[in-house]
Design an enzyme around this catalytic site. Structure first.
Site, PDB file in Angstrom:
ATOM      1  N   HIS A 191       0.857  -1.183   0.000  1.00 56.36           N
ATOM      2  CA  HIS A 191       0.000   0.000   0.000  1.00 56.36           C
ATOM      3  C   HIS A 191       0.897   1.239   0.000  1.00 56.36           C
ATOM      4  O   HIS A 191       1.680   1.433   0.924  1.00 56.36           O
ATOM      5  CB  HIS A 191      -0.897  -0.025   1.234  1.00 56.36           C
ATOM      6  CG  HIS A 191      -1.895   1.087   1.277  1.00 56.36           C
ATOM      7  ND1 HIS A 191      -3.009   1.105   0.474  1.00 56.36           N
ATOM      8  CD2 HIS A 191      -1.944   2.228   1.997  1.00 56.36           C
ATOM      9  CE1 HIS A 191      -3.713   2.201   0.721  1.00 56.36           C
ATOM     10  NE2 HIS A 191      -3.076   2.912   1.634  1.00 56.36           N
ATOM     11  N   ASP A 236       0.568   5.198  -0.099  1.00 56.99           N
ATOM     12  CA  ASP A 236      -0.279   6.381  -0.103  1.00 56.99           C
ATOM     13  C   ASP A 236       0.294   7.373  -1.113  1.00 56.99           C
ATOM     14  O   ASP A 236       1.472   7.721  -1.047  1.00 56.99           O
ATOM     15  CB  ASP A 236      -0.353   6.979   1.304  1.00 56.99           C
ATOM     16  CG  ASP A 236      -1.172   6.082   2.233  1.00 56.99           C
ATOM     17  OD1 ASP A 236      -2.216   5.584   1.782  1.00 56.99           O
ATOM     18  OD2 ASP A 236      -0.755   5.869   3.376  1.00 56.99           O
ATOM     19  N   ASP A 296      -8.033   1.210   2.327  1.00 51.98           N
ATOM     20  CA  ASP A 296      -7.673   2.178   3.372  1.00 51.98           C
ATOM     21  C   ASP A 296      -8.448   3.487   3.268  1.00 51.98           C
ATOM     22  O   ASP A 296      -7.854   4.548   3.363  1.00 51.98           O
ATOM     23  CB  ASP A 296      -6.162   2.450   3.271  1.00 51.98           C
ATOM     24  CG  ASP A 296      -5.667   3.336   4.396  1.00 51.98           C
ATOM     25  OD1 ASP A 296      -6.233   3.263   5.488  1.00 51.98           O
ATOM     26  OD2 ASP A 296      -4.714   4.099   4.185  1.00 51.98           O
TER      27      ASP A 296
HETATM   28 ZN    ZN Z   1      -3.635   4.655   2.703  1.00 53.94          ZN
END
Ligand code: ZN
Length: 1044
Positions: A263, A265, A375
């Site tokens: 993951h 961001d 998320d």
């Molecule tokens: Zn995230």
């Protein structure tokens, strides 16, 4: 399996046996004599030189710099700098046949460059400290090498001062702690992994489980057999472990689908630019793992990140393409970024999929079959329909495991959206998207699964995440050992497609969750970073108008060039800022600066494109190729002709608008403009002129024949009456437009969270700086102005604006805001009694309770909505509209709009400074549907546009829709076909309706299409004398292709 003992049976002391095995592999205790201490053999120093750059520069540029000698331990930095290292290494020839690593332990995140190419990411936090130089050194391999190592002065999670989410420490310094060549004892590593897994099985299965004891005795025997200094003793210990791992499960055992994941961001505690390097470091490491582990599968989302890597790391990108073809590197999700699930408009959500799916299709010939959003802080009830319309029937997330109040009851279920569309949804029961392939990940998955007996398959996503990093060889080694070990779920290296096809094949027992997936946490993100929210809303409406008017220009002017490329760039910037830590406002200040700059870019370019389209449209086809230039005349009249007024919405509008802003004077006109069309400016007289007057008791009375408002000296409303039915909207003895301030100190997640207890700290803002006075009084508009002091640091100035013929009262608000951990809201206590309030969401609306009966109700003390919220009882209601806000609450009969917060982490200056926004209050009779609340909220957000008068001197409408329930949301050019328009309509009232779409454009052909603009040949279009006849179910979205 039998433990062939060469000694007496072991004692029954579980603790000593277990701890003995733990100490045997400890990296803290007994490393002088245990197995861990044997992991590395001989070492040999390397020669280091360094060069420090304040900017992120290319490899080529870095190579040309002057490097100076560097000694291990010397510091470099500060935060966000980059230190480039030249590493000169000579492998001793005596290390023949040995596995040779460059061991690199440094702060920051590093990338190894070899022969000008990125080859490997290194991060201590991400457990990657080795670059493998040779697996078994041969004479003909190079022994002398020059490598470059690029070290970013930030960690996987940025550089928070003191805590992870604190604002970055700008002065943080970095160092290299270890840089040397080492012999890596592969056999020791393998045996260590065996031991670790056995120890974890003992601990995880626990004393209730006999397999735990079998593992305990096995691992104890392994210690007995193993002499760390003598590798010839390792195979016997390994075969004991292997025999244990290979004792198989019965047929009924749960299957875990293990997928590598990382993951990243797209911006959060680091800026967008660093994310590009995070992608490079993480993904090149994934490619190295794929080369060694052909079974390894990695799932990778966010088309934007692929696009970045394509531009910045072309050689890595071609390796990725290779492994995508092999089915190992799997693009997932289908969206441009992993966006916020609440705040983007319906059309923005569609564009996330349109840009994402088209990118994956063009680059990899893949359409993702699953939406991937592990998320994000809640999920709109309209997402299932948008997914289905984008070719997606499966959904993976896990964030609802963060709920503060209620435990979500499913892991695998059907999620039914607002319109009844269903998608198969899976929350990995391990409640994480960054597992490590450990035994506990499997046992947690098994135990937490809330659909035991219904779904026998689950996902385990493994790899360091959030800040990137991704999987490691150790994680793969762990999972490889326990593919089918009695007592543990089966492990299959798998893909989203195989997981979901297994789940579909066993879906008959699955439950259905209907409506939104509301996250009971992070409710402050509807309000934090107000400028980002405003930028998003304004740019969404601007791009909407650019597209509508460009399409109209295209239809009227053969030579008009639809700005395809520029619009794509602007949309992609807007979509990027919708990333799930940017639009929610949970990012650092550097990201906020980037985001606001992108909005400025969109505003600048968008305004130029708008002007070009209006100019082309206004000149009736004589503008030629002006669409590509900036040379269009002013939006307002330049004096050479009269002014036309343009409406991009699909209903006729009658509004007061300012027609001559250039001249400085307030020149108001009450104009009437047909739907999606224009009209010459011709001011009409209102039925009732607006009146405003000071009253004897010090209040001010405003009246436009529809509304009658009484304003107190402090700007609150003592009365708001719907004149047409003589109905008072405000609650007796309480004031509307009451600003209130709350203490706003959450438990940890500062920018993210507002907690329920803040409601107990309510304080009305009462100190008057300048009492309400009549600012303007014209027959088309009256304005009352006042100022309040919030504190010694903050003030509010507000204009209350009443327009002729307008059914809502506007509040143009300016706040100078310099607070700390305070929350500003505005309240309207209304005379309406209803158990639920209605909130606009993407392409529709939904109800939420106005009471706190159950924990599910009171967990929604702060909720999100888009342009309006409404509280109605039979035959009467009040709507609260806004032009850039998203946080609402309606409790009992108090309607509250959330305005500004003041969190200090991760941006210490979040929301400090000047803010402008507008909200409006609209009492209405009947239902909000029948009283045009939805249309009024659109009107408030989409201004009428002024431009030169078109050649046709009569009002003109390009499109109209026969039913007020149906909204023509989008008019754009098709991505595939020039001179073909895409029209998107939706049913907004929540009912079944037949509507006729009419157009005055020369349309040659009409097709249904999906949200990816692919023709749907299975649905015939009904063309009649009344227009294109469309059948809508409640909240249904319909897209059409119109060939011009
Ligand atoms: Zn995230």
């Amino acid at each position: 399996m039998s433990l062939r003992r060469c000694h007496e049976p072991v004692l029954k002391n579980r603790r000593t046996l277990l701890e003995r095995a733990e100490k045997f592999i400890s990296d803290i205790y007994f490393t002088d004599c245990n197995l861990r201490g044997r992991l590395y053999g001989e070492s040999c120093p390397v020669q280091l030189e360094s060069f420090l750059s304040p900017k992120r520069i290319s490899f080529t540029e870095a190579c040309e710099q002057n490097f100076a000698p560097y000694k291990v331990g010397q510091t470099f930095g500060p935060t966000w700098y980059t230190c480039w290292f030249r590493v000169c290494l000579n492998i001793p020839s005596s290390w023949k046949t040995k596995e040779v690593h460059l061991l690199w332990e440094s702060d920051g995140e590093a990338m190894v460059w070899r022969n000008g190419e990125p080859v490997q990411g290194l991060t201590k936090e991400g457990e990657k400290t080795s670059y493998v130089l040779s697996e078994a050194l041969q004479d003909d391999e190079p022994h002398s090498l020059l490598l470059y190592i690029e070290v970013s002065c930030n960690g996987l999670f940025g550089a928070g001062q003191g805590s992870m989410i604190a604002a970055p420490d700008p002065k943080k310094m970095f160092s290299v702690q270890r840089a040397e060549l080492v012999i890596f004892n592969h056999d020791v590593q393998q045996l260590l992994t065996d031991f670790e897994m056995m120890v974890d099985i003992v601990k995880e299965l626990g004393e209730q489980d006999q397999r735990s004891f079998q593992a305990l005795f096995t691992v104890n025997e392994m210690v007995n057999l193993c002499e760390p200094t003598d590798p010839s003793t390792f195979p016997r210990a390994r075969s004991l472990a292997s025999a244990f791992f290979n004792q198989r499960n019965g047929e009924s055992q749960h299957t875990v689908h293990a997928m590598g994941h990382c993951h990243i961001d797209s911006a959060w505690l680091w800026p967008y630019e660093e994310t590009i390097r995070k992608c490079g470091r993480s993904w090149v490491t994934v490619i190295r793992l794929m080369e060694k582990n052909p079974e390894f599968i990695f799932t990778c989302s966010q088309a934007q990140q692929f696009q970045w890597v394509k531009s910045w790391y072309p050689s890595l990108y071609s390796q990725i393409q290779h492994f995508v073809k092999k089915g190992q590197f799997i693009p997932v999700g289908g969206t441009w970024v992993e966006m916020d699930g609440n705040l983007p408009s319906g059309e923005s959500m569609v564009r996330q999929f349109l840009e994402g799916q088209r990118f994956f299709s063009q680059e990899f010939e893949i359409y993702c079959k699953e939406f991937w959003l592990p998320d994000t802080f809640g999920y709109s009830a309209q997402l299932p329909q948008i997914m289905q319309g984008s070719g997606i029937s499966n959904f993976l997330t896990q964030k609802l495991s963060w709920n503060l109040v209620n435990t979500f009851p499913h892991n695998t279920f059907f999620w039914e959206g607002l319109d009844g569309s269903k998608v198969l949804t899976h929350f990995p029961p391990g409640n994480s998207y960054e597992m490590k392939g450990k035994v506990e990940d499997l046992t947690k998955t098994l135990r937490n699964n809330k659909d035991k007996g219904r779904a026998n398959h689950s996902a385990v996503l493994f790899g360091f995440g959030d800040g990137g990093g991704g999987p490691t060889q150790l994680m793969l080694d762990r999972l490889q050992r326990i593919q089918d070990t009695d007592g543990l779920p089966r492990v299959r290296m798998s893909s989203p497609n195989s997981l979901f096809s297994e789940l579909w094949s066993q879906s008959e027992l699955l439950c259905t969750w209907s409506g939104e997936l509301f996250l009971e946490l992070h409710n402050g993100t509807y309000t934090t970073q107000a400028q980002i929210k405003r930028g998003n809303r304004q740019c969404e409406t601007l791009l909407h108008d650019v597209e509508v008017y460009s399409c109209l220009a295209l239809s009227q002017d053969q030579s008009f060039q639809y700005p395809v490329d520029r619009l794509q760039e602007l949309w992609r910037l807007l979509l990027l800022n919708q990333f799930h830590d940017v639009i929610p406002g949970s990012c650092i200040e550097l990201v906020v600066e980037d985001a606001l700059r992108y909005y400025e870019d969109i505003r600048d370019s968008g305004s130029r494109l708008l002007k070009n389209a209006l100019t082309a449209l206004g000149s009736g086809g004589s503008s030629g190729g002006s669409s590509g230039s900036n040379s269009g005349s002013s939006s307002d009249s330049d004096g050479s002709g009269s002014v036309g007024v343009f409406n991009s919405l699909c209903w006729e509008r009658q509004e007061v608008t300012q027609v001559h802003s250039d001249t400085g004077g307030s020149d108001l006109a009450l104009v009437q403009v047909p739907s999606v069309g224009f009209s010459p400016v011709k001011s009409a007289d209102p039925h009732t002129p607006v009146s405003v007057m000071d009253q004897a008791d010090g209040t001010i009375l405003m009246n436009n024949g529809i509304l009658r408002a009484v304003v107190n000296k402090d700007g609150t409303l003592v009365s708001l009456c719907l004149v047409t039915c003589s109905r008072e909207a405000l609650l007796d003895s309480s004031n509307g437009n009451q600003f209130v301030l709350f203490d706003d100190v959450p438990l940890y997640w500062d920018a993210w969270d507002v907690m329920d207890y803040h409601l107990q700290t309510r304080r009305p803002v009462v100190e008057v700086l300048e009492p309400a006075r009549v600012l303007t009084s014209e027959q088309l508009r009256a304005t009352v102005r006042f100022s309040l002091r919030i504190s010694d640091k903050s003030t509010i100035t507000q204009d209350i604006v009443m327009d002729a013929m307008c059914p809502y009262l506007k509040f143009h608000t300016q706040v100078d805001w310099n607070e700390s951990h305070r929350f500003l809201k505005v309240e309207f206590p209304v005379q309406v009694h209803s158990p639920s309030a209605t909130y606009e969401i993407q392409f529709g609306h939904l109800q939420r309770p106005t009471h706190h009966n159950t924990s599910w109700d009171w967990a929604r003390f702060e909720v999100w909505g888009h342009k309006w919220a409404d509280l109605s009882e039979h035959n009467f209601g009040v709507a609260l509209l806004n032009d850039c806000k998203y946080g609402y609450s309606v409790y009992k009969n108090v309607m509250t709009l959330s305005l500004l917060r003041a969190p200090k982490a991760p941006d210490a200056n979040a929301d400090m400074g000047s803010h402008q926004f507008t909200y409006a209050i609209m009492p209405h009779s009947g239902s909000f549907q029948d009283s045009s609340v939805i249309q009024c909220a659109y009107n408030l957000n989409y201004p009428l546009r002024l431009a030169q008068h078109p050649l046709q001197a009569v009002p003109w409408s390009a499109f109209s829709v026969s039913s007020p329930a149906v909204i023509l949301e989008t008019i754009k050019q098709s991505e595939e076909q020039t001179r073909t328009l895409v029209l998107r309509l939706y049913e907004s009232h929540g009912g079944t309706v037949t509507a006729a779409l009419n157009t005055s454009l020369p349309v040659r052909d009409v097709w249904h299409c999906d949200l990816l603009e692919r023709r749907d040949l299975s649905r015939a279009v009904s063309l009649t004398a009344q227009g294109i006849i469309l059948q809508f179910k409640p909240f249904q979205i319909i897209s059409l292709l119109l060939v011009l």
